[in-house]
Design an enzyme around this catalytic site. Structure first.
Site, PDB file in Angstrom:
ATOM      1  N   TYR A  31      10.803  -7.424 -26.343  1.00  0.00           N
ATOM      2  CA  TYR A  31       9.574  -6.703 -25.791  1.00  0.00           C
ATOM      3  C   TYR A  31       8.888  -5.635 -26.732  1.00  0.00           C
ATOM      4  O   TYR A  31       9.337  -5.420 -27.765  1.00  0.00           O
ATOM      5  CB  TYR A  31       9.905  -5.705 -23.690  1.00  0.00           C
ATOM      6  CG  TYR A  31      10.635  -4.685 -23.689  1.00  0.00           C
ATOM      7  CD1 TYR A  31      10.997  -4.345 -24.888  1.00  0.00           C
ATOM      8  CD2 TYR A  31      10.838  -4.254 -22.745  1.00  0.00           C
ATOM      9  CE1 TYR A  31      11.945  -2.899 -24.548  1.00  0.00           C
ATOM     10  CE2 TYR A  31      11.500  -4.034 -22.428  1.00  0.00           C
ATOM     11  CZ  TYR A  31      12.362  -2.639 -22.753  1.00  0.00           C
ATOM     12  OH  TYR A  31      13.265  -1.599 -24.047  1.00  0.00           O
ATOM     13  N   GLU A  32       7.618  -5.764 -26.188  1.00  0.00           N
ATOM     14  CA  GLU A  32       6.777  -4.979 -27.498  1.00  0.00           C
ATOM     15  C   GLU A  32       6.475  -5.814 -28.635  1.00  0.00           C
ATOM     16  O   GLU A  32       6.493  -5.157 -29.560  1.00  0.00           O
ATOM     17  CB  GLU A  32       7.343  -3.545 -27.915  1.00  0.00           C
ATOM     18  CG  GLU A  32       7.238  -2.830 -26.525  1.00  0.00           C
ATOM     19  CD  GLU A  32       5.925  -2.994 -25.778  1.00  0.00           C
ATOM     20  OE1 GLU A  32       5.115  -2.992 -25.911  1.00  0.00           O
ATOM     21  OE2 GLU A  32       6.121  -2.748 -24.382  1.00  0.00           O
ATOM     22  N   GLY A  33       6.622  -7.251 -28.471  1.00  0.00           N
ATOM     23  CA  GLY A  33       6.397  -8.060 -29.369  1.00  0.00           C
ATOM     24  C   GLY A  33       8.291  -7.945 -30.117  1.00  0.00           C
ATOM     25  O   GLY A  33       8.957  -7.155 -30.705  1.00  0.00           O
TER      26      GLY A  33
END
Length: 591
Positions: A436-438
């Site tokens: 997550y968050e890229g």
């Protein structure tokens, strides 16, 4: 076992290596004296061990529950009191702006607290963690009216915030979002659409939840250039009316089960524009970049807890005899910590954890300098390093955080594979941080595809200047030649990308992940040399904590002998190019 905050290591890094004990000399951080920093370390450690850690295993087993009739989510029962104590202690306000009720302390201290919270309960830490990003986005891009409406409650922890980006049909490619915002007559907007994987989208820890939502206005370009950002509260602040932003269900996850990961349906929900129309990505990146640094601390926090658990087990577990003769002659066997292979795993955990902590706090310190130093040149150089190292911190700390948790499970053997021991939960919880968050692959592409070329390559030149400046100023620096070799490998790889990526973007894509890792290992090598240098000086002067300093000298040797040589392989990987990677045709995959 009970968590022990790495207080000695933190003080060594902050005061003796990085110089964060001088942050109080900056006007913005005048209150951040060494005594206050030490107090934060000690009190946060107590909170993590005594209040937060006891909720971790219970929260994992209970998880969150969803009521489809009311669209409500219930968090684990033990979370409520722990969150209340976290808020009452002022931890949500630590580095938040003073004018809205924050304490205005350095970002570096938030990094310290983030690590401790994530060591002891990653799921619980998610609720205030993402709220902090919402605070930063609203403070940087929101109107004064929005700031007055939301910031004080968010900073106090009375409300929490979310980041609503992903939709069922799109993740990273946000140009594909379908959520729409239609203007209302009163200056607000009506939002329609569905978002998925929304952390803290619905829960029972606070009275109100503030969603930051990406959506497109009528007639906006159907690309990322047509995205706007909106603040959409669960309850309208002026009237208390329930806004039609409802949880449609919880995701079924392998880990972080105490964190409410929601499907969110916006059914004409009222929202207000943050910043300018079609400028939502710029505003959201304020939140995302902060979240990426926080996620890096999640990886480090889990790795530290895994190391403490596996070290404690290895000291007590009796199995076989030492290869050099019995070390526990009065017992039936020796503790497994005497065995070289077990030590290999424990040393890898310890040395990487301390190196990752140094990297994170180095980035945090540069972040503070970038916003508070009176010299514009210092501020710009510090900002260069923060921008360059943000994807590195996010990716390397979550990759190695997960690997170190997995290594800790291996130290425990069969015990590690059972729910009787905490390692299996740390492995499950830690896996998401690489996604997550890229995803970490996206972070690597951000590094090579964007950060290397920013300002005409100035960011990476600032890094090389920092490393070479250290060697110039310290001609007797420990492990000087090994560090120079790593720097040369990174410079060679950077030049290879500069020559090949503009002609063929797939070359950049193929090289991105090994390049990011090469940069991480090199910068950590620089920091390990600095740590060993300080340790040698203090040992020679008869100062400091002798066992800690001696361990730094040995740990640095382990890093340079056992871990940093990977840079040569990484350079070979980069220079080999994309050909073997991209050579398969469609019919080769199933051959």
């Amino acid at each position: 076992m009970q968590y022990q905050a790495p207080a000695n290591d933190l003080r060594f890094l902050l005061f003796d290596v990085l110089g964060a004990d001088r942050l109080h000399e900056l006007e913005k951080y005048a209150d951040a004296t060494p005594d206050l920093i030490s107090a934060v370390i000690d009190e946060a450690g107590k909170l993590a061990a005594e209040v937060i850690q006891p909720t971790n295993q219970a929260g994992d087993r209970e998880g969150c529950t969803y009521d489809p009739e009311t669209h409500s989510v219930t968090t684990p029962e033990c979370f409520k009191d722990a969150y209340k104590k976290f808020v009452e202690g002022g931890w949500t306000a630590l580095d938040a702006p003073l004018e809205y009720g924050g304490q205005g302390l350095p970002h570096t201290l938030k990094f310290v607290v983030d690590e401790m919270v994530c060591s002891t309960n990653l799921s619980l830490g998610m609720y205030p963690g993402l709220t902090h990003g919402a605070i930063s986005a609203l403070h940087a891009h929101g109107s004064e009216e929005l700031r007055k409406t939301y910031l004080e409650k968010l900073i106090s922890g009375e409300w929490t915030g979310t980041m609503c980006l992903t939709e069922p049909q799109c993740g990273t490619d946000l140009g594909l979002i379908r959520t729409r915002a239609t203007p209302n007559d009163d200056g607000s907007y009506a939002l329609e659409g569905t978002k998925i994987w929304i952390t803290g989208g619905e829960h029972d820890l606070v009275d109100n939840i503030v969603h930051l939502v990406l959506a497109k206005l009528p007639g906006a370009p159907d690309t990322t250039k047509g995205i706007s950002l909106f603040v959409v509260p669960k309850f309208l602040p002026e009237s208390g009316e329930r806004n039609p932003a409802f949880c449609g269900g919880l995701e079924h996850k392998m880990g972080i089960k105490g964190s409410a990961t929601c499907v969110m349906n916006f059914e004409g929900a009222k929202g207000w524009l943050v910043g300018e129309p079609n400028d939502g990505m710029r505003a959201m990146f304020t939140m995302m970049n902060e979240a990426r640094l926080m996620v890096g601390m999640q990886g480090l926090g889990l790795a530290e807890m895994a190391y403490q658990e596996s070290l404690g087990f290895a000291r007590e577990r009796l199995q076989s005899r030492s290869l050099s003769g019995p070390k526990n002659p009065d017992g039936p066997a020796d503790p497994i910590i005497v065995h070289p292979d077990v030590r290999r795993m424990l040393m890898r955990q310890k040395v990487l954890n301390e190196g990752m902590r140094a990297l994170a706090l180095f980035a945090g310190h540069q972040l503070d300098l970038s916003v508070a130093h009176p010299d514009e040149t210092v501020r710009e150089s510090a900002d260069d390093l923060v921008q360059l190292l943000t994807p590195v911190v996010k990716s390397f700390l979550t990759d190695e955080g997960f690997n170190n948790a997995n290594t800790g499970l291996q130290v425990l053997g069969g015990s590690g594979f059972t729910t009787d021991w905490p390692l299996e939960q740390l492995v499950r919880d830690g896996r998401i941080a690489r996604i997550y968050e890229g995803t970490n692959g996206i972070q690597a592409m951000d590094l090579v595809g964007r950060k290397l070329s920013l300002k005409g390559g100035q960011l990476v030149r600032t890094l090389f200047g920092t490393l070479s400046g250290y060697l110039k100023d310290n001609p007797e620096a420990p492990h000087r030649e090994e560090l120079k070799n790593a720097m040369k490998a990174l410079e060679t790889a950077t030049m290879w990308l500069a020559s090949n990526a503009p002609k063929d973007p797939e070359q950049a894509g193929a090289a991105a992940t090994p390049y990011l890792r090469l940069m991480a290992l090199t910068v950590i090598g620089y920091l390990w040399s600095r740590m060993a240098n300080v340790a040698n000086e203090q040992l020679a002067a008869g100062e400091g904590n002798k066992p800690l300093l001696e361990s730094k000298v040995v740990s640095a040797r382990f890093y340079f002998e056992k871990l940093l040589p990977e840079v040569d392989w990484l350079l070979g990987d980069i220079q080999s190019g994309k050909d073997s990677l991209m050579a398969f045709s469609d019919d080769h995959w199933a051959a």
